[in-house]
Design an enzyme around this catalytic site. Structure first.
Site, mmCIF file in Angstrom:
data_model
loop_
_atom_site.group_PDB
_atom_site.id
_atom_site.type_symbol
_atom_site.label_atom_id
_atom_site.label_comp_id
_atom_site.label_asym_id
_atom_site.label_seq_id
_atom_site.Cartn_x
_atom_site.Cartn_y
_atom_site.Cartn_z
ATOM 1 N N TYR A 126 46.974 27.344 37.208
ATOM 2 C CA TYR A 126 45.633 27.196 37.781
ATOM 3 C C TYR A 126 45.434 25.795 38.374
ATOM 4 O O TYR A 126 44.709 25.642 39.364
ATOM 5 C CB TYR A 126 44.558 27.558 36.744
ATOM 6 C CG TYR A 126 44.645 29.036 36.401
ATOM 7 C CD1 TYR A 126 44.134 30.003 37.260
ATOM 8 C CD2 TYR A 126 45.313 29.460 35.253
ATOM 9 C CE1 TYR A 126 44.267 31.357 36.985
ATOM 10 C CE2 TYR A 126 45.446 30.818 34.959
ATOM 11 C CZ TYR A 126 44.923 31.757 35.837
ATOM 12 O OH TYR A 126 45.072 33.094 35.571
ATOM 13 N N HIS B 214 34.776 37.799 37.075
ATOM 14 C CA HIS B 214 36.110 37.382 36.613
ATOM 15 C C HIS B 214 36.200 35.865 36.449
ATOM 16 O O HIS B 214 37.297 35.332 36.339
ATOM 17 C CB HIS B 214 37.191 37.874 37.588
ATOM 18 C CG HIS B 214 37.410 39.362 37.533
ATOM 19 N ND1 HIS B 214 38.210 40.038 38.432
ATOM 20 C CD2 HIS B 214 36.932 40.300 36.677
ATOM 21 C CE1 HIS B 214 38.212 41.332 38.129
ATOM 22 N NE2 HIS B 214 37.445 41.512 37.076
ATOM 23 N N CYS C 225 35.200 25.634 26.903
ATOM 24 C CA CYS C 225 35.771 25.178 25.628
ATOM 25 C C CYS C 225 35.744 26.344 24.645
ATOM 26 O O CYS C 225 34.675 26.897 24.355
ATOM 27 C CB CYS C 225 34.984 23.999 25.070
ATOM 28 S SG CYS C 225 35.544 23.534 23.416
ATOM 29 N N GLY D 76 36.719 44.769 50.442
ATOM 30 C CA GLY D 76 38.027 44.153 50.177
ATOM 31 C C GLY D 76 38.483 44.189 48.736
ATOM 32 O O GLY D 76 39.027 43.203 48.240
ATOM 33 N N THR D 77 38.275 45.330 48.076
ATOM 34 C CA THR D 77 38.833 45.449 46.729
ATOM 35 C C THR D 77 39.613 46.749 46.626
ATOM 36 O O THR D 77 39.211 47.774 47.188
ATOM 37 C CB THR D 77 37.738 45.339 45.636
ATOM 38 O OG1 THR D 77 38.326 45.549 44.360
ATOM 39 C CG2 THR D 77 36.593 46.306 45.851
ATOM 40 N N SER D 78 40.736 46.689 45.922
ATOM 41 C CA SER D 78 41.625 47.852 45.870
ATOM 42 C C SER D 78 41.064 48.954 44.978
ATOM 43 O O SER D 78 41.543 50.080 45.007
ATOM 44 C CB SER D 78 43.007 47.433 45.378
ATOM 45 O OG SER D 78 42.902 46.706 44.173
HETATM 46 P P1 OAD Z 1 43.614 43.437 45.386
HETATM 47 O O1 OAD Z 1 44.681 42.504 45.842
HETATM 48 O O2 OAD Z 1 43.967 44.463 44.358
HETATM 49 O O3 OAD Z 1 43.051 44.243 46.627
HETATM 50 C C1 OAD Z 1 42.658 43.612 47.808
HETATM 51 C C2 OAD Z 1 42.134 44.695 48.738
HETATM 52 O O4 OAD Z 1 41.667 44.054 49.897
HETATM 53 C C3 OAD Z 1 43.164 45.730 49.163
HETATM 54 O O5 OAD Z 1 42.614 47.035 48.974
HETATM 55 C C4 OAD Z 1 43.394 45.447 50.653
HETATM 56 O O6 OAD Z 1 43.608 46.629 51.409
HETATM 57 C C5 OAD Z 1 42.059 44.808 51.031
HETATM 58 N N1 OAD Z 1 42.137 43.838 52.138
HETATM 59 C C6 OAD Z 1 43.122 42.952 52.428
HETATM 60 N N2 OAD Z 1 42.804 42.201 53.485
HETATM 61 C C7 OAD Z 1 41.561 42.620 53.893
HETATM 62 C C8 OAD Z 1 40.669 42.234 54.934
HETATM 63 N N3 OAD Z 1 40.965 41.256 55.800
HETATM 64 N N4 OAD Z 1 39.498 42.909 55.052
HETATM 65 C C9 OAD Z 1 39.169 43.904 54.188
HETATM 66 N N5 OAD Z 1 39.971 44.299 53.183
HETATM 67 C C10 OAD Z 1 41.143 43.675 53.027
HETATM 68 O O7 OAD Z 1 42.381 42.529 44.919
HETATM 69 P P2 OAD Z 1 41.111 42.918 44.022
HETATM 70 O O8 OAD Z 1 40.702 44.330 44.262
HETATM 71 O O9 OAD Z 1 40.110 41.848 44.228
HETATM 72 O O10 OAD Z 1 41.508 39.943 38.325
HETATM 73 O O11 OAD Z 1 41.721 42.784 42.573
HETATM 74 C C11 OAD Z 1 40.884 42.956 41.458
HETATM 75 C C12 OAD Z 1 41.338 42.051 40.328
HETATM 76 O O12 OAD Z 1 42.697 42.251 40.036
HETATM 77 C C13 OAD Z 1 41.276 40.576 40.625
HETATM 78 O O13 OAD Z 1 39.995 40.033 40.506
HETATM 79 C C14 OAD Z 1 42.187 39.985 39.589
HETATM 80 C C15 OAD Z 1 43.299 41.011 39.569
HETATM 81 O O14 OAD Z 1 43.804 41.282 38.331
HETATM 82 C C16 OAD Z 1 41.494 38.791 37.623
HETATM 83 O O15 OAD Z 1 41.989 37.766 38.021
HETATM 84 C C17 OAD Z 1 40.782 38.863 36.321
#
Ligand code: OAD
Length: 228
Positions: free
Chosen positions: A49, A102, A110, A169-171
């Site tokens: 980090y 998150h 702490c 933008g979340t999977s």
């Molecule tokens: P991911 O990496 O799983 O997914 C990212 C998503 O964004 C994918 O579905 C891509 O298709 C999409 N994407 C990429 N570029 C894009 C763009 N320019 N415009 C729109 N969409 C786009 O990330 P998260 O879903 O955020 O947790 O992952 C969820 C969590 O998994 C994170 O917060 C992290 C990880 O474990 C922790 O750190 C606790």
């Protein structure tokens, strides 16, 4: 409610989580993002980090973040942002009501006294808490696998009373955030998904908009403001 994931920050140059090789910034998730890894080797996890902080400090918001500011300034109802991102691009863009479920990269907690403070500097296992002065108990305020998400009471209330839910933008793989659309839908909200590709959460979204968030979100927000 707008739920955001790593994809909204992609056009600011930040890597998403699920790359083809399954690694996160060249590390296995089990080595750097689990509470077991932190307990076993805190310095290794702190280093990870520490290396990430300067990149996220330098990153700049993109048109998707800025469009949310425009929406919040011009929409009559309150807009809340629930983000899975540990970057602070929503804040840098001027977004209000941001809930980092998150955690966030620039906060340290702490584990002894619960004090939370902000820093963009390095942290080590030898550092003392500025409040209780105990060393070796500082942890990045980032939710690791095996820990509870932050602000969930607030988030539940927001989802149950929202009338529009937008996911950007979340999977849709990591729960409970992946289930937020279902709660919003069952509470009567219209649901819209913006992603580079069609995700597996199809059933609960009324509408899918495929494309880069830096283009699609400003367009959607203009559409919402015109039709209000
Ligand atoms: P991911 O990496 O799983 O997914 C990212 C998503 O964004 C994918 O579905 C891509 O298709 C999409 N994407 C990429 N570029 C894009 C763009 N320019 N415009 C729109 N969409 C786009 O990330 P998260 O879903 O955020 O947790 O992952 C969820 C969590 O998994 C994170 O917060 C992290 C990880 O474990 C922790 O750190 C606790």
């Amino acid at each position: 409610v707008i739920l955001t994931g790593a994809g909204i920050s992609a056009e600011s140059g930040l890597a998403t989580f699920r790359s083809a090789d399954g690694l996160w910034n060249n590390h296995r998730v089990e080595d750097v993002a689990t509470i077991e890894a932190f307990a076993h080797n805190p310095d290794y996890v702190h280093d990870f980090y520490n290396q990430m902080r300067p990149e996220l400090f330098a990153a700049k918001p993109n048109p998707a973040h800025l469009a949310i500011t425009k929406l919040q300034k011009n929409y009559t109802s309150p807009i809340n942002i629930i983000t899975q991102n540990v970057d602070t691009l929503h804040e840098k863009a001027g977004n209000q009501n941001v809930w980092h479920i998150h955690g966030q990269i620039n906060q340290i907690v702490c584990l002894n006294c619960g004090h939370i403070f902000e820093t963009w500097g390095d942290i080590s296992d030898e550092d003392e808490c500025p409040q209780c002065n105990i060393a070796g108990m500082l942890k990045p305020n980032i939710v690791f696998f095996g820990e509870n998400l932050l602000y969930m009471d607030k988030v539940d209330k927001l989802l149950q009373k929202c009338d529009l839910f937008i996911s950007v933008g979340t999977s849709g793989i990591v729960y409970p955030a992946a289930g937020f659309v279902q709660i919003a839908k069952f509470s009567g909200a219209d649901t819209i998904e913006l992603n580079m590709e069609q995700t597996s959460n199809n059933y609960f979204f009324d509408r899918h908009i495929v494309g880069p968030a830096g283009t699609t979100l400003p367009q959607l927000i203009d559409e919402i403001l015109i039709s209000e």
